[in-house]
Design a protein around this motif. Structure first.
Motif, PDB file in Angstrom:
ATOM      1  N   MET A   1     -21.065  12.605  15.897  1.00  0.00           N
ATOM      2  CA  MET A   1     -19.881  12.605  15.033  1.00  0.00           C
ATOM      3  C   MET A   1     -20.199  11.897  13.726  1.00  0.00           C
ATOM      4  O   MET A   1     -20.803  10.842  13.704  1.00  0.00           O
ATOM      5  CB  MET A   1     -18.738  11.896  15.765  1.00  0.00           C
TER       6      MET A   1
ATOM      7  N   GLY B   1     -16.195  11.750   9.101  1.00  0.00           N
ATOM      8  CA  GLY B   1     -15.116  12.181   9.993  1.00  0.00           C
ATOM      9  C   GLY B   1     -14.348  10.997  10.549  1.00  0.00           C
ATOM     10  O   GLY B   1     -13.116  10.993  10.574  1.00  0.00           O
ATOM     11  N   ASN B   2     -15.100   9.964  10.998  1.00  0.00           N
ATOM     12  CA  ASN B   2     -14.445   8.779  11.545  1.00  0.00           C
ATOM     13  C   ASN B   2     -13.625   8.060  10.482  1.00  0.00           C
ATOM     14  O   ASN B   2     -12.507   7.620  10.738  1.00  0.00           O
ATOM     15  CB  ASN B   2     -15.491   7.816  12.111  1.00  0.00           C
TER      16      ASN B   2
ATOM     17  N   THR C   1     -10.452   9.886   9.899  1.00  0.00           N
ATOM     18  CA  THR C   1      -9.460   9.678  10.966  1.00  0.00           C
ATOM     19  C   THR C   1      -8.728   8.360  10.778  1.00  0.00           C
ATOM     20  O   THR C   1      -7.501   8.290  10.877  1.00  0.00           O
ATOM     21  CB  THR C   1     -10.169   9.682  12.334  1.00  0.00           C
TER      22      THR C   1
ATOM     23  N   MET D   1     -13.761   1.439  20.089  1.00  0.00           N
ATOM     24  CA  MET D   1     -13.896   2.881  19.915  1.00  0.00           C
ATOM     25  C   MET D   1     -15.331   3.189  19.467  1.00  0.00           C
ATOM     26  O   MET D   1     -16.001   2.323  18.899  1.00  0.00           O
ATOM     27  CB  MET D   1     -12.929   3.382  18.835  1.00  0.00           C
ATOM     28  N   PRO D   2     -15.788   4.421  19.674  1.00  0.00           N
ATOM     29  CA  PRO D   2     -17.166   4.732  19.282  1.00  0.00           C
ATOM     30  C   PRO D   2     -17.320   4.905  17.777  1.00  0.00           C
ATOM     31  O   PRO D   2     -17.682   5.973  17.289  1.00  0.00           O
ATOM     32  CB  PRO D   2     -17.456   6.027  20.044  1.00  0.00           C
ATOM     33  N   ILE D   3     -17.037   3.866  17.024  1.00  0.00           N
ATOM     34  CA  ILE D   3     -17.243   3.888  15.579  1.00  0.00           C
ATOM     35  C   ILE D   3     -17.904   2.571  15.196  1.00  0.00           C
ATOM     36  O   ILE D   3     -17.859   1.616  15.958  1.00  0.00           O
ATOM     37  CB  ILE D   3     -15.910   4.019  14.810  1.00  0.00           C
TER      38      ILE D   3
ATOM     39  N   ALA E   1      -6.330   8.716  19.043  1.00  0.00           N
ATOM     40  CA  ALA E   1      -7.325   8.279  20.030  1.00  0.00           C
ATOM     41  C   ALA E   1      -8.313   9.408  20.339  1.00  0.00           C
ATOM     42  O   ALA E   1      -9.504   9.169  20.528  1.00  0.00           O
ATOM     43  CB  ALA E   1      -6.625   7.826  21.310  1.00  0.00           C
TER      44      ALA E   1
ATOM     45  N   GLU F   1      -9.082  11.968  18.292  1.00  0.00           N
ATOM     46  CA  GLU F   1      -9.897  12.271  17.112  1.00  0.00           C
ATOM     47  C   GLU F   1     -11.005  11.259  16.921  1.00  0.00           C
ATOM     48  O   GLU F   1     -12.134  11.613  16.568  1.00  0.00           O
ATOM     49  CB  GLU F   1      -9.012  12.290  15.860  1.00  0.00           C
ATOM     50  N   ILE F   2     -10.692   9.997  17.161  1.00  0.00           N
ATOM     51  CA  ILE F   2     -11.697   8.976  16.915  1.00  0.00           C
ATOM     52  C   ILE F   2     -12.790   9.043  17.974  1.00  0.00           C
ATOM     53  O   ILE F   2     -13.888   8.548  17.781  1.00  0.00           O
ATOM     54  CB  ILE F   2     -11.038   7.583  16.854  1.00  0.00           C
ATOM     55  N   ARG F   3     -12.488   9.714  19.090  1.00  0.00           N
ATOM     56  CA  ARG F   3     -13.518   9.971  20.096  1.00  0.00           C
ATOM     57  C   ARG F   3     -14.226  11.286  19.823  1.00  0.00           C
ATOM     58  O   ARG F   3     -14.968  11.781  20.671  1.00  0.00           O
ATOM     59  CB  ARG F   3     -12.887  10.023  21.492  1.00  0.00           C
ATOM     60  N   GLY F   4     -13.957  11.866  18.669  1.00  0.00           N
ATOM     61  CA  GLY F   4     -14.713  13.054  18.280  1.00  0.00           C
ATOM     62  C   GLY F   4     -14.108  14.374  18.731  1.00  0.00           C
ATOM     63  O   GLY F   4     -14.749  15.414  18.615  1.00  0.00           O
TER      64      GLY F   4
END
Lengths: 250, 318
Positions: free
Chosen positions: A1, A5-6, A9, A92-94, B98, B100-103
Motif C-alpha cells: 500500500m 494512499g495512507n 485516507t 494501524m499498518p502505517i 478502518a 481503508e487504512i488497512r488497504g
C-alpha cells in the motif's frame, strides 16, 4: 500500500472530522469577520486610496493566525491522546510520518479554504481600481505558508499534551515569539545594543515571521522566505514525530 | 503466529514487564490473566507496536516488529482497552476508515464493512455518531474495526469489559469461532471466560509470567483439585473429624455444620489425589451420606495463590 494512499485516507478523515462539527464553520465565520472588520475599519482600506491589499489586508494576518491557527491545530493530537484513538492510529499498518503528514495537510488545506474565502476583498479592490493581482496572489501564497508554519508549531504542542487548552496556550506563546522577533519595538530595543551584538539582532529577526512575510506582502517571492517557512514546517513535524515516539503513554 | 521473546519494559525505574516469553500458534486462543497493573496491557501494547519495548523482540507472522513494523502490523487486529473510537464519525464512516487504512479500497472496502456489521450486529447504529453510542455498541464498533481486514492475529484487551451478559456471550462465541483459524490473545479479569473461550491460559504478575498452561492444567494447581465434599446427616462433628482425619491421603478437612447436617470438604495431599475418593468411600461406609462431590479445582483459587503468595500462605496457616 502506497504512502500517498495512507496519507490521503488520514487526510480525508481529518477533513470530515472538521466539518462534522460546527467548529469549522464557526472558525471560518470568525476569520472572515475579523478580516473584514480590520481591513475596512481599522486598516483604513478606503482612506488609503490605493488599489492594493499588502497593508490594509495582509498586515493583520500574522496576528489573526496567532490565535486562530492554534485553535485549529490544538485538537490534532491532544484529542487523539485524550480519547485513546492514538493507540488505534499508531497500531494501524502505517508509519507515524504518514499520520503526521496526513493530519497536518488536512488542517493546512482547511486553513487554505478559510483564506480562499476572503476572495470578496480581492473582488472589491479589483472593482474599485486596478491592482497588481500578481502581488496579491504572492501575498496569499505567503499568508498560507505562514499559517502552515504556525500550524506545524501547534502540532508540536498538541502532541505534547492530552489537554487542548494547554496545547492552545503553549502554541500561542511559541507563535508570539515568532511574531515579536520581528516586531519593530523589539528590534529597536535590540538595536540599542553595542555594534558587535549586531549578529544577535540578525539572528533574532531572521526567526521572525513578519520579516519573512513582508517580502510576500510586497509581491516579492524570495526563495529564502519560502525556505524559511518550509523549514519551520519540516522541523516542527519532525519534532512532533519525536514527541509521539517518546511519549506514547501517560 | 506470535512469538514474544524476553520482552521487557521499564517506565523509568519501574519495571512493568520483565522477560516475558511465549508463543501463540494459529488455532490457539490464549487467555491473559493477572491482577490490575500486572503488565497485561503493556505487553499487548508492545505486541501491537504501540509501545517500544526496552528489550526483547516480537515477531508477528514471521515479521520482526521492530524491523518491519508495517508488515507486522498489517497482520494484527487490535482492540485496545476501553475500546476507543473516533467520536466525531458515524459507525459506518469509522469502519470505512478502518478498512481503508488497512488497504481495502472500493468494493473490497464496502464488502468488508458489510461483513463486520453483520458479525457484530451493528446495523441498528450504522448511521449514528460514535459519541452517541451506548458502551456495548461502542465496544462492538471497536471490535468490528479490529477484525475488518480478517487478520491472522487478534489482540484483544478486555474485549468483554462493560458488556451485559448477552453481549459477553456473543463476543465470546465470536472469539471462540475465530480462534479456529487465527491466533488470538485476549486479556480478562473474568475467570469463567478462560474456560469458555481459551485453549491456553497464562497468568502474569508483576511483569512476569507465573503460570502458563491449559485451563485444566492450571486448575490442577488448585488446592481444590480432587477435593471431596460430603453432606452427612446424623453424626457429630467430632466423630466425623476423627474418622476422616485418619485417612492418610487427606491433608486437611474443612467442616461446616448446621442443625442436623454436616458439610465436610477433604483436601487431598497433592500426590495422592487419585486415592482420596476411594479412601473416603471406604471410611464412610454405613454413614448417612446425602451427597458426595469431587471438585475439579478452582481457577480463582489458583489465581489468588499465584498472584498473592503472602495471603495464600497466611490462609493456609490459619
Amino acid at each position: 500500500m502506497s504512502s500517498i494512499g495512507n496519507i490521503r485516507t488520514i487526510l480525508k478523515r481529518e477533513i470530515s472530522a472538521y466539518f462534522s462539527s460546527p467548529v469549522a464553520y464557526v472558525f471560518i465565520v470568525i476569520f472572515l469577520l475579523l478580516n473584514g472588520f480590520f481591513t475596512f475599519m481599522v486598516g483604513g482600506f478606503f482612506e488609503r486610496g490605493e488599489a492594493a491589499l499588502g497593508n490594509a489586508f495582509f498586515n493583520w494576518h500574522p496576528w489573526f493566525y496567532l490565535f486562530l491557527v492554534p485553535a485549529v491545530g490544538m485538537r490534532l493530537w491532544a484529542d487523539e491522546r485524550r480519547v485513546g484513538t492514538l493507540e488505534l492510529l499508531l497500531t494501524m499498518p502505517i508509519t507515524p510520518w504518514e499520520a503526521i503528514v496526513g493530519k497536518f495537510a488536512a488542517s493546512w488545506l482547511f486553513l487554505g479554504l478559510a483564506l480562499a474565502l476572503t476572495f470578496p476583498v480581492v473582488l472589491t479592490v479589483n472593482y474599485l481600481g486596478s491592482p497588481d493581482n500578481g502581488v496579491i496572489l504572492t501575498a496569499y501564497v505567503g499568508s498560507w505558508l505562514m499559517s502552515g508554519a504556525y500550524l506545524a508549531i501547534s502540532c508540536i504542542t498538541s502532541a505534547m499534551t492530552r489537554n487542548q487548552v494547554v496545547s492552545f496556550i503553549l502554541s500561542v506563546v511559541a507563535c508570539l515569539f515568532l511574531i515579536l522577533a520581528g516586531f519593530p519595538p523589539v528590534i529597536n530595543l535590540l538595536q540599542a545594543l553595542p555594534g558587535h551584538w549586531q549578529w544577535l539582532v540578525d539572528a533574532v529577526t531572521s526567526f521572525s515571521v513578519i520579516t519573512h512575510f513582508s517580502g510576500f506582502q510586497r509581491g516579492v517571492l524570495d526563495s529564502r522566505d519560502v525556505v524559511f517557512f518550509l523549514s519551520v514546517i519540516l522541523f516542527s513535524l519532525f519534532t512532533t514525530s519525536v514527541i509521539l515516539r517518546t511519549r506514547r503513554t501517560n | 503466529m506470535i512469538k514474544v521473546d524476553q520482552l521487557s519494559k521499564f517506565f523509568g525505574a519501574k519495571r512493568a514487564v520483565d522477560g516475558v516469553t511465549f508463543e501463540v500458534a494459529r488455532g490457539e486462543v490464549l487467555g491473559f490473566l493477572g491482577p490490575n497493573g500486572a503488565g497485561k496491557s503493556t505487553t499487548m501494547r508492545m505486541i501491537t507496536g504501540f509501545i517500544t519495548p526496552t528489550s526483547g523482540s516480537v515477531h508477528v507472522g514471521g515479521h520482526d516488529l521492530s524491523l518491519e513494523p508495517v508488515a507486522a502490523k498489517r497482520r494484527i487486529g487490535y482492540l485496545p482497552e476501553n475500546a476507543p473510537a473516533y467520536t466525531d464519525m458515524t459507525v459506518k464512516g469509522f469502519l470505512q476508515f478502518a478498512a481503508e487504512i488497512r488497504g481495502l479500497r472500493g468494493a473490497a472496502r464496502n464488502a468488508a464493512v458489510q461483513a463486520v456489521v453483520e458479525k457484530c450486529f451493528l446495523q441498528a447504529v450504522l448511521h449514528q455518531n460514535v459519541d452517541t453510542l451506548s458502551k456495548g455498541y461502542r465496544h462492538r464498533t471497536c471490535f468490528a474495526q479490529s477484525i475488518i481486514h480478517d487478520p491472522d492475529v487478534l489482540v484483544l484487551d478486555e474485549p468483554t469489559d462493560g458488556l451485559d451478559p448477552n453481549q459477553k456471550h456473543e463476543i465470546r462465541q465470536l472469539i471462540r469461532q475465530m480462534g479456529r483459524e487465527k491466533a488470538i490473545i485476549f486479556s480478562t479479569h473474568i475467570l469463567e471466560e478462560v474456560d469458555a473461550v481459551c485453549t491456553r491460559a497464562m497468568i502474569i504478575d508483576r511483569g512476569r509470567v507465573v503460570a502458563n498452561g491449559t485451563p485444566q492444567e492450571l486448575r490442577r494447581k488448585s488446592e481444590w483439585s480432587g477435593a471431596v465434599s460430603l453432606n452427612i446427616k446424623g453424626l457429630g462433628v467430632n466423630a466425623i473429624r476423627e474418622q476422616l482425619g485418619r485417612i492418610p491421603s487427606v491433608r486437611r478437612l474443612a467442616v461446616e455444620s448446621t442443625a442436623d447436617l454436616v458439610v465436610v470438604t477433604a483436601f487431598p495431599h497433592p500426590d495422592r489425589v487419585i486415592d482420596v475418593t476411594r479412601d473416603i468411600l471406604t471410611a464412610t461406609q454405613g454413614w448417612q451420606v446425602e451427597a458426595l462431590r469431587t471438585e475439579e479445582g478452582r481457577l480463582d483459587d489458583v489465581f489468588r495463590r499465584i498472584t498473592l503468595p503472602d495471603t495464600a500462605a497466611r490462609e493456609a496457616k490459619s
